[in-house]
Design a protein around this motif. Structure first.
Motif, short mmCIF file in Angstrom:
data_model
loop_
_atom_site.label_atom_id
_atom_site.label_comp_id
_atom_site.label_asym_id
_atom_site.label_seq_id
_atom_site.Cartn_x
_atom_site.Cartn_y
_atom_site.Cartn_z
N LYS A 1 0.81 -1.22 0.00
CA LYS A 1 0.00 0.00 0.00
C LYS A 1 0.84 1.27 0.00
CE LYS A 1 -3.70 2.11 2.79
NZ LYS A 1 -4.57 1.89 3.98
N THR A 2 1.92 1.28 0.78
CA THR A 2 2.67 2.53 0.98
C THR A 2 3.94 2.63 0.13
OG1 THR A 2 3.92 1.59 2.84
CG2 THR A 2 1.83 2.69 3.35
N ILE A 3 4.41 1.50 -0.40
CA ILE A 3 5.65 1.54 -1.18
C ILE A 3 5.48 0.94 -2.57
CG2 ILE A 3 8.03 0.69 -1.31
CD1 ILE A 3 8.21 0.91 1.70
N CYS A 4 5.03 -0.30 -2.65
CA CYS A 4 5.01 -0.99 -3.95
C CYS A 4 4.08 -0.32 -4.95
CB CYS A 4 4.61 -2.46 -3.76
SG CYS A 4 5.76 -3.40 -2.74
N ILE A 5 2.86 -0.03 -4.55
CA ILE A 5 1.91 0.60 -5.48
C ILE A 5 2.32 2.04 -5.80
CG2 ILE A 5 -0.46 1.47 -5.66
CD1 ILE A 5 -1.41 -1.15 -4.43
N PRO A 6 2.66 2.87 -4.80
CA PRO A 6 3.10 4.24 -5.14
C PRO A 6 4.34 4.26 -6.04
CG PRO A 6 2.52 4.11 -2.82
CD PRO A 6 2.50 2.71 -3.33
N GLU A 7 5.31 3.37 -5.79
CA GLU A 7 6.52 3.35 -6.61
C GLU A 7 6.20 2.86 -8.03
OE1 GLU A 7 9.57 4.43 -6.11
OE2 GLU A 7 9.05 5.20 -4.13
N ASN B 1 -6.53 -2.37 -11.82
CA ASN B 1 -7.32 -3.60 -11.85
C ASN B 1 -6.89 -4.57 -12.94
OD1 ASN B 1 -9.04 -3.02 -9.69
ND2 ASN B 1 -10.40 -1.79 -10.97
N GLU B 2 -5.88 -4.21 -13.72
CA GLU B 2 -5.45 -5.09 -14.80
C GLU B 2 -4.32 -6.01 -14.34
OE1 GLU B 2 -4.93 -3.46 -18.65
OE2 GLU B 2 -6.52 -1.97 -18.42
N ILE B 3 -4.28 -7.20 -14.93
CA ILE B 3 -3.32 -8.22 -14.51
C ILE B 3 -1.88 -7.74 -14.69
CG2 ILE B 3 -2.45 -10.54 -14.95
CD1 ILE B 3 -5.10 -10.52 -13.50
N TRP B 4 -1.57 -7.11 -15.82
CA TRP B 4 -0.19 -6.68 -16.05
C TRP B 4 0.28 -5.73 -14.95
CZ3 TRP B 4 1.22 -1.63 -16.28
CH2 TRP B 4 0.24 -0.69 -16.61
N TYR B 5 -0.63 -4.85 -14.51
CA TYR B 5 -0.28 -3.89 -13.47
C TYR B 5 0.00 -4.62 -12.15
CZ TYR B 5 -0.73 -0.16 -10.01
OH TYR B 5 -0.50 0.69 -8.96
N LYS B 6 -0.87 -5.56 -11.80
CA LYS B 6 -0.70 -6.29 -10.54
C LYS B 6 0.60 -7.10 -10.55
CE LYS B 6 -5.69 -6.64 -9.78
NZ LYS B 6 -6.84 -7.53 -9.53
N LEU B 7 0.94 -7.66 -11.70
CA LEU B 7 2.19 -8.42 -11.79
C LEU B 7 3.39 -7.49 -11.66
CD1 LEU B 7 1.33 -10.92 -14.67
CD2 LEU B 7 1.30 -11.34 -12.20
N LEU B 8 3.28 -6.28 -12.19
CA LEU B 8 4.36 -5.31 -12.05
C LEU B 8 4.55 -4.92 -10.59
CD1 LEU B 8 6.45 -3.69 -13.66
CD2 LEU B 8 4.75 -1.85 -13.87
N VAL B 9 3.45 -4.74 -9.87
CA VAL B 9 3.53 -4.45 -8.43
C VAL B 9 4.20 -5.61 -7.69
CG1 VAL B 9 2.16 -4.12 -6.32
CG2 VAL B 9 1.54 -2.90 -8.41
N LEU B 10 3.88 -6.84 -8.08
CA LEU B 10 4.51 -8.00 -7.45
C LEU B 10 6.01 -8.03 -7.71
CD1 LEU B 10 1.85 -10.80 -8.11
CD2 LEU B 10 2.52 -9.84 -5.89
N HIS B 11 6.42 -7.60 -8.89
CA HIS B 11 7.86 -7.51 -9.17
C HIS B 11 8.52 -6.51 -8.24
CE1 HIS B 11 8.65 -10.19 -12.48
NE2 HIS B 11 7.64 -9.71 -13.19
N VAL B 12 7.86 -5.39 -7.97
CA VAL B 12 8.40 -4.40 -7.03
C VAL B 12 8.47 -5.00 -5.63
CG1 VAL B 12 8.00 -2.15 -5.96
CG2 VAL B 12 7.61 -2.45 -8.42
N TYR B 13 7.45 -5.75 -5.25
CA TYR B 13 7.42 -6.41 -3.93
C TYR B 13 8.61 -7.35 -3.78
CZ TYR B 13 5.56 -9.24 -0.04
OH TYR B 13 5.38 -9.89 1.16
#
Length: 333
Positions: A221-227, A242-254
């Motif tokens: 919430k505070t780092i992965c999504i904002p970054e 809400n799109e899969i590509w975006y969520k996967l990109l957030v997971l890469h940041v995580y």
């Protein structure tokens, strides 16, 4: 009214109510799998999961990389797949003991013959990847997925991330990684402390599922999504949470950290968010964004698809859940 007609009417009611009650905040459906059979086929339980229709609508399930990892997730560690590293194209299945018995010259000759046959460069990597069934024991993680879903929802974070991280990080047991990540959400010590957990010589709150879940959701919430959003805005790419590509990109940041993902994006220089952005990341090395980082979203997709297969194979009914639209954030006690 016969039993089949009655069940059809009830199911129709569940679907109608469930769809009306789905929040627009997140693009997912929470479903309840009823009569879930465990490995011994004797005990029955009900579990809640996130269902992602977009995985199939957008054809993520047809990609070679998730298919490769799904195959490994069903294989014991005494077997392995000889595969092309860049595409994860499977060449053949081999017994690990037989491969290990070969001389290095013979192994190299086999790799060279694969490169020649498929027109690959001399430095193209040919991997032997052993079965991962021992690690991806999804039956073990089933009972805590809905706990993760609830924890992330409580903190106003898309529970897609909770389910996915739990599936790929420690699905068989609580364990510490080679780099020191620990707990169900595999948090590094410094990150856990930054997110408010106690980690010292006396206590490690990463062992506590509820606190670890809160910390992981707070990290996203505070780092992965904002970054992630910052990187996309810098490239004039629309933010589509809400799109899969975006969520996967957030997971890469995580997993890899924002700095390493940013370096990878600088290499590929994407102009839009899409499946192609993610699949290109799978071929990209930059900074510490290397093989393990490339694999992360591949494993995420494979795990989600395997979970779906397990659900449909092992339960009697699947009902959409009536969910609470209240997404107010709560602080950890």
């Amino acid at each position: 009214m016969n039993r089949q007609t009655f069940l059809s009417l009830i199911l129709g009611l569940f679907i109608h109510v469930g769809l009306l009650a789905q929040p627009t905040f997140f693009d997912h459906h929470i479903v309840e799998a009823v009569g879930f059979k465990n490995n011994d086929n004797t005990s029955l339980n009900n579990y809640r999961f996130i269902q992602n229709k977009s995985l199939y609508d957008e054809k993520w399930d047809t990609l070679a990389q998730p298919t490769f990892w799904r195959t490994l997730m069903r294989m014991d560690e005494d077997s392995a797949l000889l595969n092309i590293g860049a595409s994860r194209q499977i060449i053949t299945k081999v017994a690990v003991t037989e491969w290990n018995a070969l001389q290095e010259e013979r192994k190299n000759a086999i790799r060279d013959s694969i490169r020649a046959h498929y027109g690959l460069s001399a430095d193209a990597r040919i991997f032997l990847t052993s079965g991962k069934k021992y690690f991806y024991d999804f039956q073990r993680v089933l009972p805590i997925i809905e706990k993760g879903i609830d924890a992330f929802k409580k903190n106003g974070v898309d529970p897609f991330y909770a389910q996915t991280i739990l599936l790929i990080e420690s699905p068989n047991k609580l364990q510490k990684s080679s780099v020191g990540a620990y707990g169900s959400f595999q948090l590094m010590k410094n990150v856990a402390i930054q997110m408010g957990l106690k980690v010292n010589g006396y206590v490690d709150e990463r062992e506590d599922f509820d606190k670890s879940a809160w910390a992981a959701s707070q990290l996203i919430k505070t780092i992965c999504i904002p970054e992630t959003n910052k990187m996309l805005v810098e490239r004039n790419i629309s933010i589509s949470e809400n799109e899969i590509w975006y969520k996967l990109l957030v997971l890469h940041v995580y997993h890899a950290g924002a700095g390493n993902v940013k370096k990878a994006l600088e290499v590929i220089n994407p102009i839009e968010g899409s499946m192609e952005l993610i699949t290109t990341l799978w071929q990209t090395e930059a900074g510490q964004f290397r093989n393990a980082s490339q694999n992360y979203s591949q494993l995420a997709l494979a795990s989600l698809l395997e979970l779906d297969a397990l659900i449909y194979r092992s339960c009697d009914f699947i009902y959409p859940c009536v969910v609470d639209n209240n997404n107010e954030s709560d602080e950890m006690n």
